[in-house]
Design a protein around this motif. Structure first.
Motif, PDB file in Angstrom:
ATOM      1  N   ARG A  50       0.827  -1.207   0.000  1.00 32.18           N
ATOM      2  CA  ARG A  50       0.000   0.000   0.000  1.00 32.18           C
ATOM      3  C   ARG A  50       0.861   1.256   0.000  1.00 32.18           C
ATOM      4  N   ALA A  51       1.942   1.248   0.784  1.00 31.48           N
ATOM      5  CA  ALA A  51       2.828   2.416   0.834  1.00 31.48           C
ATOM      6  C   ALA A  51       3.527   2.640  -0.495  1.00 31.48           C
ATOM      7  N   GLU A  52       3.972   1.577  -1.157  1.00 36.69           N
ATOM      8  CA  GLU A  52       4.644   1.734  -2.446  1.00 36.69           C
ATOM      9  C   GLU A  52       3.659   2.193  -3.519  1.00 36.69           C
ATOM     10  N   GLU A  53       2.428   1.719  -3.432  1.00 36.87           N
ATOM     11  CA  GLU A  53       1.413   2.200  -4.369  1.00 36.87           C
ATOM     12  C   GLU A  53       1.135   3.688  -4.166  1.00 36.87           C
ATOM     13  N   LEU A  54       1.130   4.113  -2.915  1.00 34.92           N
ATOM     14  CA  LEU A  54       0.942   5.531  -2.615  1.00 34.92           C
ATOM     15  C   LEU A  54       2.104   6.354  -3.158  1.00 34.92           C
ATOM     16  N   TRP A  55       3.318   5.864  -3.018  1.00 39.69           N
ATOM     17  CA  TRP A  55       4.499   6.568  -3.512  1.00 39.69           C
ATOM     18  C   TRP A  55       4.492   6.676  -5.040  1.00 39.69           C
ATOM     19  N   ALA A  56       3.872   5.685  -5.707  1.00 39.77           N
ATOM     20  CA  ALA A  56       3.850   5.683  -7.171  1.00 39.77           C
ATOM     21  C   ALA A  56       2.841   6.665  -7.745  1.00 39.77           C
ATOM     22  N   ARG A  57       2.000   7.293  -6.926  1.00 36.90           N
ATOM     23  CA  ARG A  57       1.020   8.242  -7.441  1.00 36.90           C
ATOM     24  C   ARG A  57       1.713   9.463  -8.040  1.00 36.90           C
ATOM     25  N   GLU A  58       1.178   9.947  -9.155  1.00 38.33           N
ATOM     26  CA  GLU A  58       1.766  11.104  -9.825  1.00 38.33           C
ATOM     27  C   GLU A  58       1.710  12.348  -8.940  1.00 38.33           C
ATOM     28  N   GLU A  59       0.630  12.515  -8.199  1.00 41.40           N
ATOM     29  CA  GLU A  59       0.493  13.689  -7.346  1.00 41.40           C
ATOM     30  C   GLU A  59       1.579  13.718  -6.276  1.00 41.40           C
ATOM     31  N   VAL A  60       1.847  12.569  -5.663  1.00 40.96           N
ATOM     32  CA  VAL A  60       2.887  12.511  -4.630  1.00 40.96           C
ATOM     33  C   VAL A  60       4.252  12.762  -5.240  1.00 40.96           C
ATOM     34  N   GLU A  61       4.491  12.181  -6.394  1.00 41.37           N
ATOM     35  CA  GLU A  61       5.774  12.390  -7.069  1.00 41.37           C
ATOM     36  C   GLU A  61       5.987  13.857  -7.415  1.00 41.37           C
ATOM     37  N   ASN A  62       4.940  14.532  -7.906  1.00 42.60           N
ATOM     38  CA  ASN A  62       5.067  15.946  -8.260  1.00 42.60           C
ATOM     39  C   ASN A  62       5.274  16.813  -7.026  1.00 42.60           C
ATOM     40  N   VAL A  63       4.630  16.475  -5.928  1.00 40.61           N
ATOM     41  CA  VAL A  63       4.776  17.270  -4.703  1.00 40.61           C
ATOM     42  C   VAL A  63       6.192  17.143  -4.150  1.00 40.61           C
ATOM     43  N   VAL A  64       6.737  15.930  -4.173  1.00 40.40           N
ATOM     44  CA  VAL A  64       8.116  15.761  -3.704  1.00 40.40           C
ATOM     45  C   VAL A  64       9.072  16.514  -4.615  1.00 40.40           C
ATOM     46  N   GLY A  65       8.940  16.354  -5.920  1.00 37.95           N
ATOM     47  CA  GLY A  65       9.719  17.128  -6.876  1.00 37.95           C
ATOM     48  C   GLY A  65      11.196  16.822  -6.888  1.00 37.95           C
ATOM     49  N   LEU A  66      11.598  15.606  -6.509  1.00 37.42           N
ATOM     50  CA  LEU A  66      12.999  15.200  -6.519  1.00 37.42           C
ATOM     51  C   LEU A  66      13.106  13.864  -7.236  1.00 37.42           C
ATOM     52  N   LYS A  67      14.049  13.761  -8.161  1.00 38.36           N
ATOM     53  CA  LYS A  67      14.227  12.492  -8.862  1.00 38.36           C
ATOM     54  C   LYS A  67      14.867  11.445  -7.975  1.00 38.36           C
ATOM     55  N   ASP A  68      15.829  11.856  -7.177  1.00 35.97           N
ATOM     56  CA  ASP A  68      16.548  10.939  -6.307  1.00 35.97           C
ATOM     57  C   ASP A  68      16.344  11.355  -4.861  1.00 35.97           C
ATOM     58  N   LEU A  69      16.252  10.385  -3.989  1.00 34.10           N
ATOM     59  CA  LEU A  69      16.156  10.654  -2.558  1.00 34.10           C
ATOM     60  C   LEU A  69      17.469  10.292  -1.893  1.00 34.10           C
ATOM     61  N   ARG A  70      17.881  11.140  -1.002  1.00 38.22           N
ATOM     62  CA  ARG A  70      19.044  10.846  -0.189  1.00 38.22           C
ATOM     63  C   ARG A  70      18.596  10.136   1.090  1.00 38.22           C
ATOM     64  N   PRO A  71      19.515   9.528   1.815  1.00 43.40           N
ATOM     65  CA  PRO A  71      19.088   8.700   2.963  1.00 43.40           C
ATOM     66  C   PRO A  71      18.175   9.415   3.948  1.00 43.40           C
ATOM     67  N   ALA A  72      18.509  10.648   4.337  1.00 40.79           N
ATOM     68  CA  ALA A  72      17.655  11.356   5.293  1.00 40.79           C
ATOM     69  C   ALA A  72      16.298  11.682   4.682  1.00 40.79           C
ATOM     70  N   GLU A  73      16.279  11.967   3.377  1.00 41.54           N
ATOM     71  CA  GLU A  73      15.013  12.236   2.715  1.00 41.54           C
ATOM     72  C   GLU A  73      14.165  10.973   2.597  1.00 41.54           C
ATOM     73  N   ALA A  74      14.815   9.866   2.288  1.00 37.61           N
ATOM     74  CA  ALA A  74      14.082   8.600   2.245  1.00 37.61           C
ATOM     75  C   ALA A  74      13.517   8.267   3.621  1.00 37.61           C
ATOM     76  N   GLU A  75      14.261   8.597   4.663  1.00 36.63           N
ATOM     77  CA  GLU A  75      13.769   8.367   6.025  1.00 36.63           C
ATOM     78  C   GLU A  75      12.498   9.170   6.278  1.00 36.63           C
ATOM     79  N   LEU A  76      12.489  10.413   5.885  1.00 40.28           N
ATOM     80  CA  LEU A  76      11.315  11.261   6.100  1.00 40.28           C
ATOM     81  C   LEU A  76      10.128  10.781   5.266  1.00 40.28           C
ATOM     82  N   ILE A  77      10.366  10.480   3.981  1.00 37.01           N
ATOM     83  CA  ILE A  77       9.278  10.009   3.123  1.00 37.01           C
ATOM     84  C   ILE A  77       8.709   8.699   3.663  1.00 37.01           C
ATOM     85  N   ALA A  78       9.584   7.799   4.135  1.00 39.33           N
ATOM     86  CA  ALA A  78       9.103   6.542   4.695  1.00 39.33           C
ATOM     87  C   ALA A  78       8.233   6.789   5.924  1.00 39.33           C
TER      88      ALA A  78
END
Length: 870
Positions: A363-391
């Motif tokens: 469910r979480a990965e499906e949520l991350w795959a949404r276009e709206e969430v991707e556009n709001v984040v606006g980053l192609k790559d996540l760094r470790p601290a950013e991945a921690e926050l998104i998770a």
């Protein structure tokens, strides 16, 4: 152009059309030239001869002075006719001057402005900024920290610091690192190099997980004891951090001290040293110092990893034999690992829930795959601290702890946090001094210090331009920042210290192969972008809202970019300047918009107009721009009226299309048409908008107005319409049909894509062709349209547009005679003869049998005067 008897051209056999040289405006009055059509002139000449002969016969036996008076009358009539001819020529000359390029004949202009390239640049640049969302909202605004559910977001939490001092790495940290660390590409190569040399200099950008990778490497290579035992990894004492103030020499000395005891003299220990080379008085260790440390580590069977930030200060260190670059960890694996860790922890505390870790993860990965969430984040790559926050945010939402809106708000913080991290305390090193330094100690070089941040700002402004253009602009800004920070000293300008790979890594940028326009031709180039659509806005917002002293050098720099002849530079800078004005319009107007709007060169004034249009894209500033441009169109100086006309051409600088056209008409008819060229050019730009039918209706009103200045505005705009290509329009969002016809003349592109516009465009062109002062330039424009039917290689070009427009333009016998004459003239052109087959094809496009509905259609209802005078 049929094989049967062809009608002669209009110059020889034109039917008698009384007053054909007159403007077809309502009202019984002469045209501006005061002249007559060719048939009317012939009739007058004949009548004059007959009257003169009658008078001579009647006076043959009378007054001796009769013949002299007749000669005098003839001379006066001939003089009047010559004067009328000269007036017609002057009127035609004035009209031709009105149709000149309003951007290529200004004083102090080094060269014409390439509007086609500028238009394409503007359309590409606007995609980097989300104008649908106002920058004064929560997004991209101040966001220091916040609580969302039970998640505490702190944007400064990612700054690892130099505050870490000497001491063992806790067991808990190493155990968690072993569980969640994601190996970057080339990890095994890094581990083998560390085992072979005992020492590794690891270069990477901050925040990319370089420290985690260094700890993971040290944990692995120190897990086996010197005597071959395999103790439990991560005992804590085997991996230690070293105070960066101690440096490489002190660490080597402590390892070489044979009398040392305690933890420092242990065998098989791993040491982590994070060097900061931007601090005052800090120099990178020499190669011999690294050799000494490697020898000491070998004697102790120990290992060490030195982490440094890539950049000019570390270039010499990273060029040595101990150095390697650390690539970032892949985003997908980072996020999946962090998500799984959090969801497993939740499942351990709540084992009775229906959804297990696998279901929650899906469910979480499906949520991350949404276009709206991707556009709001606006980053192609996540760094470790950013991945921690998104998770944390994704897990919090799927577990029901936070709402969807709260999750999106947290996602928006990532780009803003990165920008804040990039600019926080950049010049702090200029005021700090190392301990024990005297007053004469030289401060760090400002060019080295400011170049990374200057490159990030230049990339935010010029993203999508060539790498060389961004790099050159970054050096200009580095100079401005250095002079602003240290005005008493001339900053050094290093010539051979650039490291493109370091610039990309430190700015989260990427280079792709593409093309740029040079003198109207596309050439290959390496284009550079941020790896994330949210970063340009985040950088500009952070710069403008939190660092006020930097505004002055940035404004000076933007003015320099406004003078750059390359469209990929000055147009991108204009769009970015509009985004900055949204943040503080009072400052932007005083320092950028007004000075450039009054400038002497068209490019600077277009820069100001584009800046205003970008600001008008935001709801909070739209009315302000409307009022400002309206004031300039009424009472401004000539330069301000010119700038107002360019702003109105975008279609956003007035409340509606009627207001826009009213303002352009005010500008065009004022002061004997001084700004008529600029006004007509911007009326044509409006034809790319959905309200094109409204624009054409207003043009028809102008051409039939009682006042000659309005007639000229309508006629000039009509001719300019025929001379303008789609690519020359600076409109931001062309619809799909027009976007695929960039090199088409605008009337033919509109005729092919919007059939409802064919009739009004044909009426306007017919009016221009039948008005004496506009006839010559209108015929030249029609010839240009006809020649665009087929490309030089024989491929079809604008033929579909001509097939739609020509029949509506040649509905009467006289119109067909004129077309026949023009085609014959083109066929006999000594420099560029039109092939016979192509001329016949164009002829049959115009005269082919019409559909019944089209045959029954009349051009429009004419006035009594037009019926009389043609």
């Amino acid at each position: 152009m049929s094989d049967d008897k062809q009608p002669a051209g209009p110059a020889e056999d034109t039917p008698d059309r009384s007053g054909q040289d007159r403007s077809p405006e309502p009202g019984d009055r002469k045209g501006a030239e005061g002249g007559k059509g060719r048939g009317e002139q012939n009739r007058d000449d004949g009548k004059g001869d007959g009257k003169d002969d009658g008078k001579d016969d009647g006076r043959s036996g009378g007054d001796d002075g009769g013949p002299g008076k007749d000669d005098e009358a003839e001379d006066e009539a001939a003089e009047r006719e010559k004067e009328r001819e000269r007036e017609r020529e002057r009127a035609a000359g004035r009209f031709k001057e009105y149709t000149r390029d309003p951007l290529g004949a200004e004083q102090n202009e080094d060269g014409p402005t390439d509007l086609a390239a500028a238009a394409r640049t503007r359309r590409a640049t606007r995609l980097l900024f989300d104008v649908g969302r106002d920058l004064t909202s929560f997004d991209r605004s101040y966001f220091g920290n916040a609580h969302i559910g039970d998640i505490n977001l702190r944007l400064d939490a990612r700054r690892s610091g130099a505050g870490m001092r000497s001491g063992p790495v806790p067991d808990e940290e190493l155990r968690r690192l072993r569980r969640v660390h994601v190996e970057p590409d080339g990890y095994i190569r890094l581990r083998n190099a560390l085992r072979a040399r005992r020492l590794l200099v690891l270069g990477a950008a901050p925040g990319t997980g370089r420290t985690s990778t260094a700890l993971s490497l040290l944990d692995e290579v120190t897990s086996a004891s010197a005597n071959g035992d395999d103790p439990e990894p991560g005992t804590g004492s085997r991996v230690r951090r070293v105070d960066p103030d101690d440096g490489v020499r002190q660490l080597a000395g402590s390892l070489g001290d044979s009398h040392g005891d305690g933890e420092e003299s242990r065998r098989g220990t791993g040491y982590l040293l994070e060097l900061s080379l931007t601090r005052p008085g800090t120099l990178p260790p020499a190669e011999m110092d690294l050799d000494e440390l490697a020898a000491a580590l070998d004697r102790r069977e120990a290992f060490a990893v030195i982490v440094v930030t890539i950049g000019s200060a570390a270039n010499a260190l990273l060029a040595g034999r101990y150095s390697m670059l650390c690539p970032p960890a892949p985003t997908r694996e980072l996020l999946r690992t962090r998500l799984l860790e959090r969801l497993e922890r939740h499942a351990a505390t709540a084992p009775d829930e229906d959804a297990g870790p696998a279901g929650l993860l899906a469910r979480a990965e499906e949520l991350w795959a949404r276009e709206e969430v991707e556009n709001v984040v606006g980053l192609k790559d996540l760094r470790p601290a950013e991945a921690e926050l998104i998770a944390s945010l994704l897990a919090g939402h799927v577990l029901g702890d936070i709402s969807y809106e709260e999750m999106l708000a947290g996602c928006r913080s990532l780009a803003a946090g990165q920008a804040q991290e990039w600019f926080a305390g950049v010049d702090r090193a200029l005021t700090a001094r190392p301990a024990g330094a005297d007053a004469d100690t030289r401060r760090p070089d400002t060019a080295d210090l400011f170049h990374p941040v200057a490159f990030r700002i230049a990339l935010a402004v010029l993203g999508g331009a060539s790498h060389s253009a961004v790099a050159a602009a970054a050096h200009l800004l580095t100079w401005e920042l250095s002079v602003q920070c240290d005005p008493d000293n001339t900053p050094a300008r290093p010539l051979f210290c650039d490291d493109p790979e370091a610039d990309l890594a430190l700015s989260r940028a990427e280079v792709t192969d593409g093309q740029v326009e040079v003198a109207g031709a596309e050439v290959p180039a390496r284009l550079i972008w941020y790896r994330g659509t949210a970063l340009p806005s985040a950088v500009l917002t952070e710069l403008w809202d939190r660092h006020f002293p930097v505004r002055a050098p940035v404004v000076r720099w933007l003015r320099l970019l406004a003078d750059d002849p390359r469209s990929q530079v000055w147009m991108r800078a204009a769009v970015a300047a509009g985004e900055l004005c949204v943040r503080d319009f009072d400052y932007g107007y005083a320092e950028l918009v007004r000075p450039l709007a009054e400038a002497g060169t068209p490019r600077r004034r277009i820069f100001a107009a584009t800046t205003l249009d970008q600001a008008a894209g935001h709801d909070t500033h739209r009315k302000t721009v409307h009022r400002l441009v309206g004031d300039w169109s009424r009472a401004g100086a000539p330069a301000l009226r010119w700038t107002a006309a360019m702003a109105l051409g975008y279609g956003n600088a007035a409340a509606g299309m009627d207001d826009t056209l009213d303002a352009l008409a005010r500008i065009g008819v004022r002061d004997d048409g001084e700004q008529l060229a600029a006004a007509s050019f911007n009326v044509v730009r409006l034809l790319a908008l959905p309200d094109a039918d409204q624009v054409l209706a207003r043009m028809a009103e102008w051409t039939h107005h009682k006042r000659e200045p309005y007639q000229d505005l309508g006629l000039v705009t009509t001719v300019r319409l025929a001379l303008t290509t789609v690519d020359e329009l600076l409109t931001a969002d062309l619809d799909a049909p027009l976007a695929g016809r960039g090199d088409w003349p605008l009337p033919l592109a509109l005729a092919a894509t919007r059939p409802e516009l064919v009739a009004p465009m044909a009426d306007l062109l017919w009016t221009a062709l039948n008005t004496a002062r506009a006839r010559d330039v209108a015929m030249d424009a029609l010839e240009r349209l006809l020649r665009s039917a087929v490309r030089k290689d024989g491929a079809e070009w604008t033929r579909p547009g001509l097939a739609a427009l020509l029949p509506a333009l040649a509905t009467e016998e006289y119109d067909r005679r004129r077309l026949d004459w023009l085609l014959r003239h083109m066929m006999n052109d000594p420099e560029n003869p039109l092939p016979d087959a192509r001329a016949r094809d164009l002829w049959w496009l115009a005269v082919s049998p019409q559909r019944p509905d089209r045959r029954e259609r009349t051009r429009r209802e004419r006035t009594r005067e037009e019926d009389t005078h043609g």
